[in-house]
Write a protein that holds these residues in place. Structure first.
Motif, short mmCIF file in Angstrom:
data_model
loop_
_atom_site.label_atom_id
_atom_site.label_comp_id
_atom_site.label_asym_id
_atom_site.label_seq_id
_atom_site.Cartn_x
_atom_site.Cartn_y
_atom_site.Cartn_z
N GLN A 20 -9.83 9.15 -17.01
CA GLN A 20 -9.18 9.85 -15.90
C GLN A 20 -8.20 10.92 -16.39
O GLN A 20 -7.53 11.56 -15.58
N PHE A 21 -8.12 11.11 -17.68
CA PHE A 21 -7.33 12.22 -18.24
C PHE A 21 -8.03 13.54 -17.90
O PHE A 21 -9.24 13.67 -18.08
N VAL A 22 -7.27 14.51 -17.40
CA VAL A 22 -7.85 15.80 -17.02
C VAL A 22 -7.41 16.91 -17.96
O VAL A 22 -8.23 17.63 -18.52
N ASN A 23 -6.09 17.09 -18.12
CA ASN A 23 -5.57 18.20 -18.93
C ASN A 23 -4.26 17.82 -19.61
O ASN A 23 -3.47 17.03 -19.09
N GLU A 24 -4.06 18.40 -20.76
CA GLU A 24 -2.76 18.44 -21.40
C GLU A 24 -2.26 19.88 -21.26
O GLU A 24 -2.67 20.77 -22.00
N ILE A 25 -1.42 20.11 -20.27
CA ILE A 25 -0.96 21.46 -19.95
C ILE A 25 0.26 21.79 -20.81
O ILE A 25 1.22 21.01 -20.89
N VAL A 26 0.22 22.93 -21.47
CA VAL A 26 1.34 23.39 -22.28
C VAL A 26 2.12 24.42 -21.47
O VAL A 26 1.58 25.48 -21.13
N TRP A 27 3.36 24.11 -21.15
CA TRP A 27 4.23 25.07 -20.49
C TRP A 27 5.05 25.76 -21.58
O TRP A 27 5.99 25.20 -22.12
N ALA A 28 4.66 26.98 -21.93
CA ALA A 28 5.30 27.73 -23.02
C ALA A 28 6.28 28.72 -22.44
O ALA A 28 5.99 29.40 -21.45
N TYR A 29 7.45 28.83 -23.04
CA TYR A 29 8.51 29.73 -22.55
C TYR A 29 9.26 30.33 -23.72
O TYR A 29 9.14 29.88 -24.87
N GLN A 30 10.04 31.36 -23.44
CA GLN A 30 10.76 32.08 -24.48
C GLN A 30 12.26 31.78 -24.48
O GLN A 30 12.97 32.12 -25.42
N SER A 31 12.75 31.17 -23.42
CA SER A 31 14.19 30.93 -23.32
C SER A 31 14.62 29.84 -24.30
O SER A 31 13.81 29.08 -24.82
N GLY A 32 15.95 29.76 -24.51
CA GLY A 32 16.48 28.79 -25.46
C GLY A 32 16.80 29.44 -26.79
O GLY A 32 16.49 30.61 -27.04
N ARG A 46 11.26 25.21 -30.92
CA ARG A 46 10.52 24.40 -29.94
C ARG A 46 10.56 25.11 -28.60
O ARG A 46 11.58 25.17 -27.94
N LYS A 47 9.42 25.64 -28.20
CA LYS A 47 9.35 26.53 -27.04
C LYS A 47 8.28 26.09 -26.04
O LYS A 47 7.65 26.93 -25.42
N HIS A 48 8.07 24.79 -25.89
CA HIS A 48 7.11 24.36 -24.89
C HIS A 48 7.39 22.93 -24.45
O HIS A 48 7.98 22.14 -25.18
N ASP A 49 6.96 22.62 -23.24
CA ASP A 49 6.90 21.25 -22.74
C ASP A 49 5.43 20.91 -22.51
O ASP A 49 4.56 21.79 -22.53
N ILE A 50 5.17 19.63 -22.28
CA ILE A 50 3.82 19.15 -22.01
C ILE A 50 3.78 18.54 -20.61
O ILE A 50 4.69 17.80 -20.22
N ILE A 51 2.74 18.85 -19.86
CA ILE A 51 2.50 18.21 -18.57
C ILE A 51 1.14 17.52 -18.66
O ILE A 51 0.10 18.17 -18.79
N LEU A 52 1.16 16.18 -18.63
CA LEU A 52 -0.07 15.40 -18.71
C LEU A 52 -0.62 15.21 -17.30
O LEU A 52 0.06 14.70 -16.41
N TYR A 53 -1.86 15.61 -17.12
CA TYR A 53 -2.51 15.63 -15.81
C TYR A 53 -3.60 14.56 -15.79
O TYR A 53 -4.56 14.64 -16.57
N TYR A 54 -3.43 13.57 -14.91
CA TYR A 54 -4.41 12.50 -14.74
C TYR A 54 -4.84 12.43 -13.28
O TYR A 54 -4.09 12.79 -12.38
N ARG A 55 -6.04 11.93 -13.06
CA ARG A 55 -6.55 11.74 -11.70
C ARG A 55 -6.70 10.25 -11.42
O ARG A 55 -6.85 9.44 -12.35
N LYS A 56 -6.68 9.89 -10.14
CA LYS A 56 -6.85 8.47 -9.78
C LYS A 56 -8.31 8.05 -9.94
O LYS A 56 -8.60 6.97 -10.46
N THR A 57 -9.23 8.91 -9.52
CA THR A 57 -10.67 8.64 -9.64
C THR A 57 -11.39 9.94 -9.99
O THR A 57 -10.81 11.03 -9.86
N PRO A 58 -12.65 9.86 -10.38
CA PRO A 58 -13.41 11.09 -10.65
C PRO A 58 -13.53 12.00 -9.43
O PRO A 58 -13.83 13.18 -9.57
N GLY A 59 -13.31 11.46 -8.22
CA GLY A 59 -13.40 12.27 -7.01
C GLY A 59 -12.09 12.93 -6.61
O GLY A 59 -11.94 13.35 -5.45
N ALA A 60 -11.16 13.05 -7.53
CA ALA A 60 -9.86 13.65 -7.22
C ALA A 60 -10.02 15.10 -6.76
O ALA A 60 -10.88 15.84 -7.25
N TYR A 61 -9.17 15.50 -5.82
CA TYR A 61 -9.22 16.86 -5.28
C TYR A 61 -8.58 17.83 -6.27
O TYR A 61 -7.52 17.57 -6.83
#
Length: 419
Positions: free
Chosen positions: A135-147, A156-171
């Motif tokens: 059910q893992f969909v994406n490992e989204i990298v939020w990259a930025y220049q501030s700091g 270190r110029k990024h955070d991670i957003i882990l994207y999972y779905r409940k079922t394969p039929g996720a919207y």
């Protein structure tokens, strides 16, 4: 004319939009109640848990008209504490939040967990365990220049957003988050205009022509470098440390939900997830244990239909006002507000101590708001009065002071508060 303090368990606001709930409380203590009320009903959940930084974070709260006009005076209020005895304690809280999220999500629902390098690896394993690796969909990298910049390691110029779905039929609808096609990066493409007058760029590969029309959107990949951190003077800023930009949450909300769906944030902070949901016709559920966070969220969502599930603070401020009856309404003036506990470090007096003001009716244990006001950079001064329609219930005033304390007062009188 005096007002006397009264207990209050919740607020109800009739306004625009699909509506939602702001809830104050500890996530562990609230988990069973949230499951009982919302299990299987949530479409999108965004979690922005503590990052295990070892720091305490604050809400920089401006005070009174002068504070909003000039930027000072201000006080630093506790926002959240990111100090933990060890990493396992934080991972235990994250596990509880993810397990609760799994139960709250409907079959077409999705979860987005925002973390950084401190918890990335452990969080990924935790999510695989609860949601399942498939059910893992994406490992989204939020990259930025501030700091800041580092000379001892790569900055270190990024955070991670882990994207999972409940079922394969996720919207999921990538078309809802399309971006204007960039004009500078052409990769040696040829410009052209088709028979209908639409301009495009094309490239030939292996004997086949690929056309990219200028009026068609492009879609983000899993590296989001087009969303920047909030700058120092960004008008979105609330003073709440750790606040995420609205554009980031809008992308998450729009791609994973439809109008009318329920969007949830269990570490709501400044309430950006709820604001994104409300702006785009989604319902919202925002939970946080900080009264300061609740005050910020409430202020940002004034004018929207919402319920605030939180008891009023204890205390007995001296509150004086005047009520002027009109035809079908009464005009309520707030003249004096003063706490007797000495907690105001800047010796603010009267209405200068009030950050948000509402008038309405107390019915049972719920305050029903009919008119609201709040200080802002554009409107640093609260109005002298607010109008209240003549209806059933105890006429009441709800104040949120600069320390984030919400208190309800009803009008004293021979008729037990009736106008």
């Amino acid at each position: 004319m005096r007002f006397r303090p009264m207990p209050c368990a919740a607020e109800a606001h009739a306004g625009t939009g699909a509506g939602g709930t702001l809830a104050l409380g500890d996530l562990t203590a609230m988990a069973d109640a949230l499951r009982a009320q919302y299990a299987g009903q949530v479409q999108t959940i965004y979690l922005d848990p503590p990052f295990c930084t070892g720091k305490t974070f604050v809400l920089r709260q401006r005070c009174g008209e002068a504070g909003w006009s000039t930027g000072s005076p201000a006080v630093n209020l506790p926002a959240y504490d990111d100090r933990w005895p060890d990493r396992e304690a934080l991972l235990s809280l994250l596990r509880q939040a993810v397990e609760l999220s799994y139960d709250l999500l409907g079959r077409t629902g999705s979860l987005f967990v925002h973390i950084d390098s401190r918890l990335h690896a452990r969080a990924r394993l935790l999510l695989d365990d609860i949601f399942g690796e498939k059910q893992f969909v994406n490992e989204i990298v939020w990259a930025y220049q501030s700091g800041g910049r580092s000379l001892s390691h790569f900055s270190r110029k990024h955070d991670i957003i882990l994207y999972y779905r409940k079922t394969p039929g996720a919207y999921f609808d990538i078309r809802a988050v399309g971006l204007p096609r960039p004009k500078t990066r052409t990769n040696h493409m040829r410009r052209g205009v088709d028979a209908r007058g639409r301009s495009y760029r094309s490239i030939v590969s292996q004997g086949r022509e690929y056309r990219y029309y200028d009026d068609e959107p492009t879609f983000p990949g899993d590296v989001w470098s087009d969303v920047s951190h909030l700058q120092q003077k960004d008008p979105q800023r609330t003073g709440y440390e750790g606040q995420k930009p609205l554009k980031l949450l809008e992308r998450i909300v729009l791609c994973s939900s439809r109008p009318g769906d329920l969007v949830c944030d269990l570490f709501a902070g400044s309430g950006t997830t709820a604001v994104a949901a409300a702006r785009h016709g989604r319902r919202f559920l925002a939970v946080d244990k900080s009264p300061a966070a609740l005050a910020v969220m409430r202020k940002r969502l004034l004018g929207h239909t919402m319920r605030v599930d939180a008891p009023c603070a204890a205390g007995a401020p001296r509150l004086r006002g005047e009520v002027r009856p009109g035809l079908g309404f009464s005009e309520i003036f707030l003249e004096e507000y003063r706490m007797e506990d000495g907690l105001f470090p800047l010796c603010l007096e009267g209405a200068e101590a009030v950050e948000q003001l509402s008038v309405g009716y107390l019915r049972a244990d719920t305050f029903h708001a009919f008119a609201n006001a709040a200080r802002s950079k554009l409107s640093p001064r609260l109005p002298e009065s607010l109008e209240l329609p003549v209806l059933d219930g105890l006429p009441a005033v709800l104040t949120v002071d600069v320390l984030g304390r919400r208190m309800v007062h009803v009008l004293e009188g021979e008729n037990d508060g009736q106008i």
